[in-house]
Design an enzyme around this catalytic site. Structure first.
Site, PDB file in Angstrom:
ATOM      1  N   GLY B 126      -3.497 -31.477  36.218  1.00  0.00           N
ATOM      2  CA  GLY B 126      -4.456 -32.582  36.169  1.00  0.00           C
ATOM      3  C   GLY B 126      -3.878 -33.848  35.580  1.00  0.00           C
ATOM      4  O   GLY B 126      -2.892 -34.394  36.086  1.00  0.00           O
ATOM      5  N   GLU B 182     -14.661 -21.711  42.535  1.00  0.00           N
ATOM      6  CA  GLU B 182     -15.210 -21.750  43.882  1.00  0.00           C
ATOM      7  C   GLU B 182     -15.864 -20.421  44.223  1.00  0.00           C
ATOM      8  O   GLU B 182     -15.673 -19.421  43.544  1.00  0.00           O
ATOM      9  CB  GLU B 182     -14.074 -22.061  44.869  1.00  0.00           C
ATOM     10  CG  GLU B 182     -13.568 -23.485  44.684  1.00  0.00           C
ATOM     11  CD  GLU B 182     -12.351 -23.767  45.539  1.00  0.00           C
ATOM     12  OE1 GLU B 182     -12.472 -23.679  46.765  1.00  0.00           O
ATOM     13  OE2 GLU B 182     -11.290 -24.075  44.972  1.00  0.00           O
ATOM     14  N   LYS B 197       1.860 -24.375  40.723  1.00  0.00           N
ATOM     15  CA  LYS B 197       2.190 -25.412  39.741  1.00  0.00           C
ATOM     16  C   LYS B 197       3.492 -25.082  39.013  1.00  0.00           C
ATOM     17  O   LYS B 197       4.312 -25.964  38.755  1.00  0.00           O
ATOM     18  CB  LYS B 197       1.038 -25.574  38.756  1.00  0.00           C
ATOM     19  CG  LYS B 197      -0.203 -26.159  39.414  1.00  0.00           C
ATOM     20  CD  LYS B 197      -1.432 -26.018  38.516  1.00  0.00           C
ATOM     21  CE  LYS B 197      -2.662 -26.589  39.207  1.00  0.00           C
ATOM     22  NZ  LYS B 197      -3.909 -26.245  38.500  1.00  0.00           N
TER      23      LYS B 197
END
Lengths: 414, 414
Positions: B126, B182, B197
């Protein structure tokens, strides 16, 4: 592509020696230390004598040398060296926070005028890449606040007082024995070092050039066992926290004060000689960076990173300054503080806007309340002479709007 | 100086909308969104219709547009868009970790071949500027290890299980209701997202191009109340921790596993949807960065920062890759794990090098011991089918030297 740099080094203490070692051993690093200027002729050196000089101009006037790395203690002499180097068209890397903070405007102008690069990542928060992160990553982010623990020495002392329940004096002595504090610790314990770093960081976070004289710094020398006990009871830690806060579109405050920090704050967990920085950005939210605040290797790593950046032609773009041309420094801010006082007379010298808690006991007395930063500045000498202790006791910092209106009125009237 | 960028945007979800808002309102920011490609024609849009297109080539073949910002969900379609754009000489900013990690080599080659810039800060952690910090600040620092919490969804779930002593299923349900997970959470809870990542970060920290298939990811789906109680008893938290570690001069391991984290570790205090990254550098020591791991604004801030960098001609230099051309990925590492098992038969499938603790009870059984990463990889299906739980239980990660010698022998013999 990277070009090979020819470096003239000033100072060969632990950072300088570490840097020499890294540069000599690094694979793929394109920089040579051509000459090292040192002060003491009599000192034994680990490298060949021909590498050293005692005449600064042998480096400064050497056209072969294109980068000066300045790592000496004396901020005034450092300014002579750095300003001369910049005006001679040499790039400069320095770790000297006092130098940079005290001469921020002159150095900024000099590098612009001579179209050279002046980098000083190592000046602020050791190995934490705070300046580069603000310059490059948050260049288009509106920053609301930067605060943190910028000084490892005081953080080491404060950690000891709380963790081992020992007095400020005992903790300072320990820090000196361990080499974390100098024999004259004034610069650290009175908050000057933290202030210099705050001033430098404020330029890159907000684009403001502030002066050491206008920024309040209150350190930790008047910390008493009562304050330590108070913090322990409330499950707080005491940290020396420089704060840079945007108060309005065009106004910003900077100050260095001790602060009671609860465990909900990142800084609660930054102990010993570590530094931590919290950056509040409008979009990115709260960022937290922690790393070693002092020591030869972390500082050397930051200097190295600046040298590497130079080899790629990097310079600070100072975009924030272009974005915020009207930003003004102000001390006209209201903060919430804890004030441990001695006599009613001394308390009466502080004009609080509101007092929310007060305690009087046989041992000590304190009040907690909202006060204008200017009231603390006004009483700075009193705090020292009567050994009062002031610490921030809340996160709110607000521009004092009534005053702003009055000032606007004055502006309109005049 | 910065040049004005003409942007073609793919995707107009919350990140895209936030980005549009910021770009339109930012002072001094030199970038225009010329066109936005979206999938659903029927959706109501907050902006003028003429700004949208449903044909990707209307953007990709528009010579006026020099930057593509790719913010769509579908990694395969994203690859089509990004690779086409790069080969057309357009710069690309993307937040898509799956895209980047899966096609790391191709994308790396494509940007080199076409001399364009591909930036993806928002793909990893992020708003934490981890890639830029590794690229720019640690470019000449030898990195030893990078680990952290790279996935906000699992961290939110794990925080809830420990803080509220609720089951994994109940915590997952809460996360889904809050919009942190989700409806199909596989990507997050099985550790794929964290792995992507880690692969991206490994390129910038060490210069290694690894493949998703070779990197172990074990997630948190088999976490039981027994494991949660075990952690609580020991005052640990459970975190999903991707680890990238240099094992020797030329060997590196990457894996994603749950980990018991003590309060001496920075990650202990990284809770809820936050991310944290620990970078261990040879000179700088341990650096810690924390920030918001997910959400429209933090991601938007990272994308914005990349766009801003593009306007200054920035591209990743990939210096680490040039410095470490011989670095190889290996799973031949010994780590210390906690393994909660069901039957003796299932335990027997794991060849431990040493067992230091074992517990058998009416409720559950576990062993703690040193094991080769390859043993866990071998038993990945078993862990899932029998709902065993594996978590790292120590910080030591060592190359298995015997094996290296054997391999060297093979090399010499062949």
């Amino acid at each position: 592509m990277a070009k090979k740099l020819k470096i003239g080094l000033f100072g060969f203490g632990c950072v300088g020696q570490g840097l020499y070692h890294v540069l000599s051993n690094s694979k793929g690093f394109k920089a040579d230390i051509v000459k090292i200027a040192v002060k003491h002729k009599e000192k034994a050196r680990s490298l060949d004598k021909s590498l050293f000089t005692y005449d600064k101009y042998e480096i400064l006037d050497n056209p072969e040398i294109d980068v000066i790395v300045e790592l000496i203690d004396d901020a005034d002499e450092a300014f002579n060296i750095v300003s001369y180097a910049l005006s001679k068209g040499k790039h400069v890397v320095t770790a000297n926070k006092k130098l940079v903070a005290t001469h921020l405007k002159e150095l900024y102008d000099l590098q612009l005028k001579n179209n050279v690069s002046l980098l000083y990542e190592a000046s602020s928060c050791g190995s934490i890449p705070i300046i580069r992160t603000l310059e490059e990553y948050f260049d288009n982010e509106q920053i609301e606040k930067v605060s943190g623990i910028f000084n490892g020495t005081t953080n080491y002392i404060l950690t000891k007082t709380i963790a081992e329940k020992i007095s400020y004096d005992a903790a300072l002595k320990q820090a000196q024995e361990k080499g974390f504090a100098e024999s004259d610790p004034t610069n650290d314990v009175e908050g000057f070092d933290a202030k210099f770093k705050a001033i430098i960081i404020a330029l890159h976070a907000f684009g403001i050039i502030s002066k050491p004289d206008e920024v309040l710094n209150i350190g930790i020398t008047t910390l008493s066992n009562n304050d330590i006990n108070y913090a322990a009871e409330k499950n707080y830690k005491i940290k020396l926290v420089p704060t840079i806060k945007r108060l309005s579109e065009n106004e910003i405050s900077i100050f260095v004060l001790p602060k009671f920090v609860a465990s909900s704050n990142h800084l609660f967990f930054v102990d010993n000689e570590f530094n931590g920085v919290i950056v509040d950005g409008e979009f990115s939210g709260e960022q937290f960076l922690q790393g070693r605040g002092a020591g030869g290797n972390p500082t050397g790593a930051a200097v190295l990173s600046d040298i590497s950046a130079l080899s790629y032609g990097y310079k600070y773009e100072h975009k924030k300054q272009k974005q915020n041309p009207n930003l003004k420094f102000t001390n006209n801010a209201e903060i919430k503080v804890y004030l441990r006082y001695t006599t009613k007379d001394s308390l009466a010298k502080f004009k609080f806007n509101a007092i929310t808690e007060q305690y009087s006991g046989t041992d000590y007395n304190y009040v907690i309340g909202n006060i204008n930063l200017n009231e603390i500045i006004k009483n700075k000498d009193l705090i020292k002479s009567e050994k009062l202790f002031v610490a921030v006791a809340g996160d709110e910092i607000n521009l004092i709007r009534e005053d702003v209106k009055a000032e606007n009125k004055k502006l309109i009237l005049s």
